[in-house]
Design a protein around this motif. Structure first.
Motif, PDB file in Angstrom:
ATOM      1  N   ASP A   2       0.858  -1.154  -0.455  1.00 62.24           N
ATOM      2  CA  ASP A   2      -0.077  -0.310  -0.020  1.00 62.24           C
ATOM      3  C   ASP A   2       1.017   0.876   0.188  1.00 62.24           C
ATOM      4  OD1 ASP A   2      -2.225  -1.796   0.361  1.00 62.24           O
ATOM      5  OD2 ASP A   2      -2.455  -1.113   1.949  1.00 62.24           O
ATOM      6  N   ILE A   3       1.856   1.165   0.627  1.00 63.59           N
ATOM      7  CA  ILE A   3       3.137   2.425   0.842  1.00 63.59           C
ATOM      8  C   ILE A   3       3.478   2.025  -0.201  1.00 63.59           C
ATOM      9  CG2 ILE A   3       4.959   2.870   1.581  1.00 63.59           C
ATOM     10  CD1 ILE A   3       4.027   1.794   4.584  1.00 63.59           C
ATOM     11  N   PHE A   4       4.036   1.287  -1.041  1.00 61.75           N
ATOM     12  CA  PHE A   4       4.438   1.853  -1.925  1.00 61.75           C
ATOM     13  C   PHE A   4       4.154   1.855  -3.616  1.00 61.75           C
ATOM     14  CE2 PHE A   4       8.442  -0.884  -0.355  1.00 61.75           C
ATOM     15  CZ  PHE A   4       9.234  -0.049  -1.715  1.00 61.75           C
ATOM     16  N   ALA A   5       2.655   1.846  -3.487  1.00 59.90           N
ATOM     17  CA  ALA A   5       1.675   1.800  -4.662  1.00 59.90           C
ATOM     18  C   ALA A   5       1.332   4.060  -4.099  1.00 59.90           C
ATOM     19  CB  ALA A   5       0.300   1.005  -4.096  1.00 59.90           C
ATOM     20  N   GLY A   6       0.885   3.532  -3.044  1.00 60.57           N
ATOM     21  CA  GLY A   6       1.187   5.546  -3.010  1.00 60.57           C
ATOM     22  C   GLY A   6       1.956   6.409  -3.220  1.00 60.57           C
ATOM     23  N   THR A   7       3.302   5.384  -3.061  1.00 58.56           N
ATOM     24  CA  THR A   7       4.295   6.194  -3.688  1.00 58.56           C
ATOM     25  C   THR A   7       4.943   6.723  -5.189  1.00 58.56           C
ATOM     26  OG1 THR A   7       6.085   6.044  -1.518  1.00 58.56           O
ATOM     27  CG2 THR A   7       7.253   6.184  -3.895  1.00 58.56           C
ATOM     28  N   LEU A   8       4.287   5.362  -5.799  1.00 63.65           N
ATOM     29  CA  LEU A   8       3.721   5.215  -7.330  1.00 63.65           C
ATOM     30  C   LEU A   8       3.231   5.678  -7.722  1.00 63.65           C
ATOM     31  CD1 LEU A   8       5.927   1.166  -7.756  1.00 63.65           C
ATOM     32  CD2 LEU A   8       6.770   3.407  -7.911  1.00 63.65           C
ATOM     33  N   ALA A   9       1.749   5.468  -7.336  1.00 62.43           N
ATOM     34  CA  ALA A   9       0.748   6.810  -7.304  1.00 62.43           C
ATOM     35  C   ALA A   9       1.466   8.511  -8.172  1.00 62.43           C
ATOM     36  CB  ALA A   9      -0.223   6.334  -7.382  1.00 62.43           C
ATOM     37  N   ARG A  10       2.220   8.564  -6.625  1.00 63.61           N
ATOM     38  CA  ARG A  10       2.842  10.934  -6.446  1.00 63.61           C
ATOM     39  C   ARG A  10       3.642  10.620  -7.733  1.00 63.61           C
ATOM     40  NH1 ARG A  10       2.079   9.471  -1.314  1.00 63.61           N
ATOM     41  NH2 ARG A  10       3.898   8.758  -1.249  1.00 63.61           N
ATOM     42  N   LYS A  11       4.480   9.751  -8.391  1.00 69.33           N
ATOM     43  CA  LYS A  11       5.422   9.787  -9.025  1.00 69.33           C
ATOM     44  C   LYS A  11       4.589   9.680 -10.600  1.00 69.33           C
ATOM     45  CE  LYS A  11      10.230   7.654  -9.959  1.00 69.33           C
ATOM     46  NZ  LYS A  11      10.824   6.833  -9.703  1.00 69.33           N
ATOM     47  N   TYR A  12       3.814   8.848 -10.549  1.00 67.18           N
ATOM     48  CA  TYR A  12       3.033   8.630 -12.250  1.00 67.18           C
ATOM     49  C   TYR A  12       2.294  10.214 -12.238  1.00 67.18           C
ATOM     50  CZ  TYR A  12       4.326   3.763 -12.185  1.00 67.18           C
ATOM     51  OH  TYR A  12       4.065   2.671 -11.812  1.00 67.18           O
ATOM     52  N   VAL A  13       2.012  10.969 -11.102  1.00 72.51           N
ATOM     53  CA  VAL A  13       1.000  11.891 -11.319  1.00 72.51           C
ATOM     54  C   VAL A  13       2.105  12.468 -11.690  1.00 72.51           C
ATOM     55  CG1 VAL A  13      -0.406  13.639  -9.827  1.00 72.51           C
ATOM     56  CG2 VAL A  13      -1.220  11.243 -10.284  1.00 72.51           C
ATOM     57  N   GLU A  14       3.145  13.052 -10.470  1.00 75.40           N
ATOM     58  CA  GLU A  14       3.932  14.373 -10.974  1.00 75.40           C
ATOM     59  C   GLU A  14       4.311  14.319 -12.356  1.00 75.40           C
ATOM     60  OE1 GLU A  14       7.107  13.675  -7.648  1.00 75.40           O
ATOM     61  OE2 GLU A  14       5.742  14.131  -6.474  1.00 75.40           O
ATOM     62  N   THR A  15       5.229  13.365 -12.926  1.00 68.25           N
ATOM     63  CA  THR A  15       5.531  13.314 -14.049  1.00 68.25           C
ATOM     64  C   THR A  15       4.481  13.404 -15.566  1.00 68.25           C
ATOM     65  OG1 THR A  15       6.906  11.071 -13.630  1.00 68.25           O
ATOM     66  CG2 THR A  15       6.523  11.470 -15.328  1.00 68.25           C
TER      67      THR A  15
END
Length: 195
Positions: free
Chosen positions: A129-142
Motif C-alpha cells: 500500500d505504501i509503495f502504491a501510494g508513492t508510485l502513484a504520486r510519482k506517476y502523477v508528478e510525471t
C-alpha cells in the motif's frame, strides 16, 4: 527502501513491476549479495504471460507461493519462469491505487524455502500500500510535468499574444513570446510593470 526491506526480511530479491495495460515492466529491483539481477532477463513481459498470477492480483489478493515446485497446473507459465530463475519461494503483493492495479511488489527466495506467517503477509501487504501510494504520486508528478511542457510548447509557438493572469494577486503569471513581436516590448517588462 528495497534493500532495507530485503535485508530485514532475509529474502534474496525484491522487485517491482508496473503495468501500462499492455506490458508489464520491471521498474525497481534489489538483489542480495551473490544473487544476479534479472532486469536483463525480464525487462518487459507481455501482460498475458502470467494469467494465473494476474487473475489473483486483479482481485487485489497477495499471492504466497511457499514452494514453486508445488504450483498448480494452471500456473505452469509462472512455474517455468520462476524455476528458470531458481526461485524457491515467492510472494506477489498487488500495488493498488484508487481501486486500480498499478503494479506488483515481489519477494523471491532462491537460496532456501522461506516460510512466511500470516502476520508477515499482512505486513508485506501494508508495504505494498505504501509503495502504491508513492508510485502513484510519482506517476502523477510525471504526468503534470509532461502536460506543462506540452502546454508551454503550444503557447510558446502561437503567433497571438497569450497570457495567464493570477486572480489571487492580480499579476501576470505567463506572457507568450508573441507579445514581444506584436508590441515590441519584452515579456519581462510586463512582469516588472505588474509589481
Amino acid at each position: 527502501a528495497l534493500k532495507a526491506i530485503g535485508e530485514f526480511t532475509c529474502v534474496d530479491r525484491i522487485y517491482i513491476y508496473s503495468s501500462d495495460g499492455k506490458q508489464i515492466a520491471l521498474t525497481h529491483e534489489w538483489c542480495a549479495i551473490g544473487i544476479p539481477p534479472s532486469a536483463n532477463n525480464e525487462a518487459q513481459i507481455p501482460k498475458d504471460t502470467f494469467l494465473w498470477l494476474t487473475s489473483q492480483l486483479r482481485q487485489f489478493q497477495t499471492v504466497y507461493i511457499s514452494c514453486v515446485d508445488e504450483l498448480p497446473e494452471a500456473a505452469e507459465a509462472e512455474k517455468l519462469i520462476l524455476k528458470a530463475l531458481d526461485v524457491k519461494t515467492f510472494v506477489a503483493v498487488p500495488l493498488v491505487y484508487d481501486s486500480v492495479l498499478i503494479g506488483t511488489l515481489c519477494f523471491s527466495s532462491m537460496t532456501n524455502l522461506k516460510v512466511w506467517s500470516e502476520e508477515d503477509i499482512t505486513l508485506l501487504s501494508t508495504l505494498g500500500d505504501i509503495f502504491a501510494g508513492t508510485l502513484a504520486r510519482k506517476y502523477v508528478e510525471t504526468a503534470i510535468r509532461e502536460s506543462e511542457e506540452r502546454f508551454r510548447q503550444l503557447v510558446d509557438n502561437i503567433d497571438d499574444v497569450f497570457w495567464i493572469y493570477s486572480l489571487e494577486n492580480h499579476r501576470p503569471i505567463y506572457v507568450s513570446p508573441a507579445y514581444e513581436k506584436i508590441w515590441n516590448r519584452t515579456c519581462k517588462s510586463v512582469y516588472e510593470d505588474a509589481f
